[in-house]
Design a protein around this motif. Structure first.
Motif, PDB file in Angstrom:
ATOM      1  N   VAL A 137       0.859  -1.174   0.000  1.00  0.00           N
ATOM      2  CA  VAL A 137       0.000   0.000   0.000  1.00  0.00           C
ATOM      3  C   VAL A 137       0.899   1.230   0.000  1.00  0.00           C
ATOM      4  O   VAL A 137       1.777   1.356   0.857  1.00  0.00           O
ATOM      5  N   ASP A 138       0.679   2.147  -0.976  1.00  0.00           N
ATOM      6  CA  ASP A 138       1.593   3.296  -1.059  1.00  0.00           C
ATOM      7  C   ASP A 138       1.066   4.547  -0.358  1.00  0.00           C
ATOM      8  O   ASP A 138       1.738   5.570  -0.323  1.00  0.00           O
ATOM      9  N   GLY A 139      -0.168   4.488   0.189  1.00  0.00           N
ATOM     10  CA  GLY A 139      -0.669   5.610   0.977  1.00  0.00           C
ATOM     11  C   GLY A 139      -1.370   6.690   0.192  1.00  0.00           C
ATOM     12  O   GLY A 139      -1.906   7.633   0.779  1.00  0.00           O
ATOM     13  N   HIS A 140      -1.418   6.587  -1.135  1.00  0.00           N
ATOM     14  CA  HIS A 140      -2.052   7.638  -1.927  1.00  0.00           C
ATOM     15  C   HIS A 140      -3.558   7.442  -2.058  1.00  0.00           C
ATOM     16  O   HIS A 140      -4.279   8.406  -2.295  1.00  0.00           O
ATOM     17  N   LEU A 141      -4.025   6.228  -1.943  1.00  0.00           N
ATOM     18  CA  LEU A 141      -5.459   5.943  -1.957  1.00  0.00           C
ATOM     19  C   LEU A 141      -5.803   5.399  -0.576  1.00  0.00           C
ATOM     20  O   LEU A 141      -6.022   4.209  -0.382  1.00  0.00           O
ATOM     21  N   MET A 142      -5.864   6.304   0.398  1.00  0.00           N
ATOM     22  CA  MET A 142      -5.855   5.909   1.803  1.00  0.00           C
ATOM     23  C   MET A 142      -7.071   5.076   2.198  1.00  0.00           C
ATOM     24  O   MET A 142      -6.946   4.071   2.900  1.00  0.00           O
ATOM     25  N   ASP A 143      -8.263   5.477   1.751  1.00  0.00           N
ATOM     26  CA  ASP A 143      -9.462   4.748   2.144  1.00  0.00           C
ATOM     27  C   ASP A 143      -9.433   3.311   1.636  1.00  0.00           C
ATOM     28  O   ASP A 143      -9.702   2.361   2.378  1.00  0.00           O
ATOM     29  N   THR A 144      -9.113   3.157   0.365  1.00  0.00           N
ATOM     30  CA  THR A 144      -9.029   1.822  -0.221  1.00  0.00           C
ATOM     31  C   THR A 144      -7.901   1.016   0.421  1.00  0.00           C
ATOM     32  O   THR A 144      -8.065  -0.158   0.746  1.00  0.00           O
ATOM     33  N   GLY A 145      -6.753   1.658   0.621  1.00  0.00           N
ATOM     34  CA  GLY A 145      -5.618   0.982   1.236  1.00  0.00           C
ATOM     35  C   GLY A 145      -5.943   0.478   2.622  1.00  0.00           C
ATOM     36  O   GLY A 145      -5.526  -0.623   3.013  1.00  0.00           O
ATOM     37  N   ALA A 146      -6.706   1.254   3.392  1.00  0.00           N
ATOM     38  CA  ALA A 146      -7.048   0.857   4.753  1.00  0.00           C
ATOM     39  C   ALA A 146      -7.948  -0.376   4.761  1.00  0.00           C
ATOM     40  O   ALA A 146      -7.758  -1.303   5.563  1.00  0.00           O
ATOM     41  N   VAL A 147      -8.929  -0.404   3.867  1.00  0.00           N
ATOM     42  CA  VAL A 147      -9.837  -1.555   3.786  1.00  0.00           C
ATOM     43  C   VAL A 147      -9.069  -2.816   3.407  1.00  0.00           C
ATOM     44  O   VAL A 147      -9.245  -3.887   4.007  1.00  0.00           O
ATOM     45  N   ILE A 148      -8.196  -2.691   2.418  1.00  0.00           N
ATOM     46  CA  ILE A 148      -7.433  -3.848   1.947  1.00  0.00           C
ATOM     47  C   ILE A 148      -6.427  -4.302   2.997  1.00  0.00           C
ATOM     48  O   ILE A 148      -6.244  -5.503   3.234  1.00  0.00           O
ATOM     49  N   ALA A 149      -5.753  -3.354   3.642  1.00  0.00           N
ATOM     50  CA  ALA A 149      -4.774  -3.709   4.675  1.00  0.00           C
ATOM     51  C   ALA A 149      -5.440  -4.437   5.837  1.00  0.00           C
ATOM     52  O   ALA A 149      -4.906  -5.423   6.367  1.00  0.00           O
ATOM     53  N   ARG A 150      -6.603  -3.953   6.257  1.00  0.00           N
ATOM     54  CA  ARG A 150      -7.304  -4.580   7.386  1.00  0.00           C
ATOM     55  C   ARG A 150      -7.697  -6.025   7.058  1.00  0.00           C
ATOM     56  O   ARG A 150      -7.467  -6.937   7.861  1.00  0.00           O
ATOM     57  N   LYS A 151      -8.248  -6.236   5.861  1.00  0.00           N
ATOM     58  CA  LYS A 151      -8.652  -7.586   5.483  1.00  0.00           C
ATOM     59  C   LYS A 151      -7.437  -8.485   5.280  1.00  0.00           C
ATOM     60  O   LYS A 151      -7.463  -9.671   5.643  1.00  0.00           O
ATOM     61  N   SER A 152      -6.356  -7.940   4.720  1.00  0.00           N
ATOM     62  CA  SER A 152      -5.126  -8.724   4.534  1.00  0.00           C
ATOM     63  C   SER A 152      -4.574  -9.173   5.873  1.00  0.00           C
ATOM     64  O   SER A 152      -4.092 -10.301   6.021  1.00  0.00           O
ATOM     65  N   ASN A 153      -4.653  -8.285   6.870  1.00  0.00           N
ATOM     66  CA  ASN A 153      -4.209  -8.621   8.213  1.00  0.00           C
ATOM     67  C   ASN A 153      -5.019  -9.784   8.769  1.00  0.00           C
ATOM     68  O   ASN A 153      -4.468 -10.711   9.384  1.00  0.00           O
TER      69      ASN A 153
END
Length: 291
Positions: A137-153
């Motif tokens: 996640v590069d931090g530029h699409l924060m909302d999408t990145g947060a959803v994906i990071a949480r589910k990946s975790n």
């Protein structure tokens, strides 16, 4: 079987000039060379990951207009599977104008970045998330990145974060991060020194942290261990995209090596790439190419 990586973030069109120096106000400077290519942290990282023989999927906003089609063609040439999250099809990716100083390899950049990009449809990404071995996640699409990071975790898929500079709500993504690769310019709120940054990230639960410092050693922390990794010293031609290339290589190597070894291997790739003008010429040789 190829490793699969998902890269979430920004795509740009990069117009890159090589010149003796950036222009002063009201001055024109003649360029010695130029190129136009796909840019953006997630895109450059995905191309690097693919170059090492892994399968890279890129989740971003691209659109269907002429410029989008041109950039999409280049991504396909590098083996990237594009996951276009556009809802508004006419949207075009932002353009970056870059001047690389010949004598130092330093770059000056002006770009709109992701200010006009928000929302998006990431349904297909979420449905197939379990098929990936690593997420960046590069931090530029924060909302999408947060959803994906949480589910990946939740799925125990390692999450790598490109922490180039602080952006609003970055802490939401960082809570689900396994590997935070930070530039020395990354300063969260109330952090003034690198020690502050490390404490901040550790308090969020990040287990492995690295801070890159250009040609100076990479500093790293993992649990109660910490140290430095020397960076290969090379004749620098162009530093544009060096961090992105580092992150893409790290995503490849972390699936084969331990944290410190993966950082060292990624540093070798990024240093090699800095010896070429633009972000693609380093790919032309066989070095680091998967056989």
């Amino acid at each position: 079987m190829k490793n699969r990586g998902l890269f979430v973030g920004l795509i740009t069109g990069d117009l890159i000039y090589l010149a003796t120096r950036p222009p002063l106000p009201n001055e024109k400077v003649e360029a010695m060379d130029y190129c136009f290519t796909v840019g953006g942290p997630a895109a450059n990282a995905a191309i690097t990951f693919s170059h090492h023989g892994s399968q890279a999927d890129l989740a971003s906003f691209l659109g269907t207009e002429k410029l989008s089609l041109l950039l999409g063609d280049e991504l396909r040439q590098h083996g990237i599977n594009m996951i276009n999250m556009n809802i508004e099809k006419s949207l075009e990716p932002p353009i970056s104008s870059v001047i690389v100083t010949e004598s130092t390899g330093d770059r000056s950049v002006i770009s709109l970045n992701a200010k006009s990009l928000s929302g998006g449809d990431h349904t297909s990404v979420m449905q197939n998330l379990h098929t990936y071995d690593v997420i960046l996640v590069d931090g530029h699409l924060m909302d999408t990145g947060a959803v994906i990071a949480r589910k990946s975790n939740e799925l125990s898929i390692p999450v790598v974060v490109d922490a180039g500079s602080w952006k609003p709500n970055f802490h939401v993504v960082l809570k689900y991060t396994d590997f935070a690769i930070c530039s020395e310019n990354f300063l969260p709120p109330n952090c003034k020194h690198q020690t502050d940054v490390v404490v901040y990230l550790q308090n969020l639960g990040v287990s492995a942290i690295a801070i890159t410092q250009g040609q100076r050693p990479i500093r790293w922390w993992q649990g109660d261990r910490h140290g430095e990794i020397p960076v290969p010293q090379v004749k620098v031609v162009d530093t544009l995209g060096a961090g992105d290339i580092f992150h893409g290589a790290f995503c490849h190597y972390i699936l084969e090596q331990d944290f410190v070894a993966a950082l060292a291997s990624a540093a070798e790739v990024a240093s090699y790439a800095c010896q070429f003008f633009g972000t693609r010429k380093w790919l032309e040789g066989d070095r680091f190419r998967s056989q």
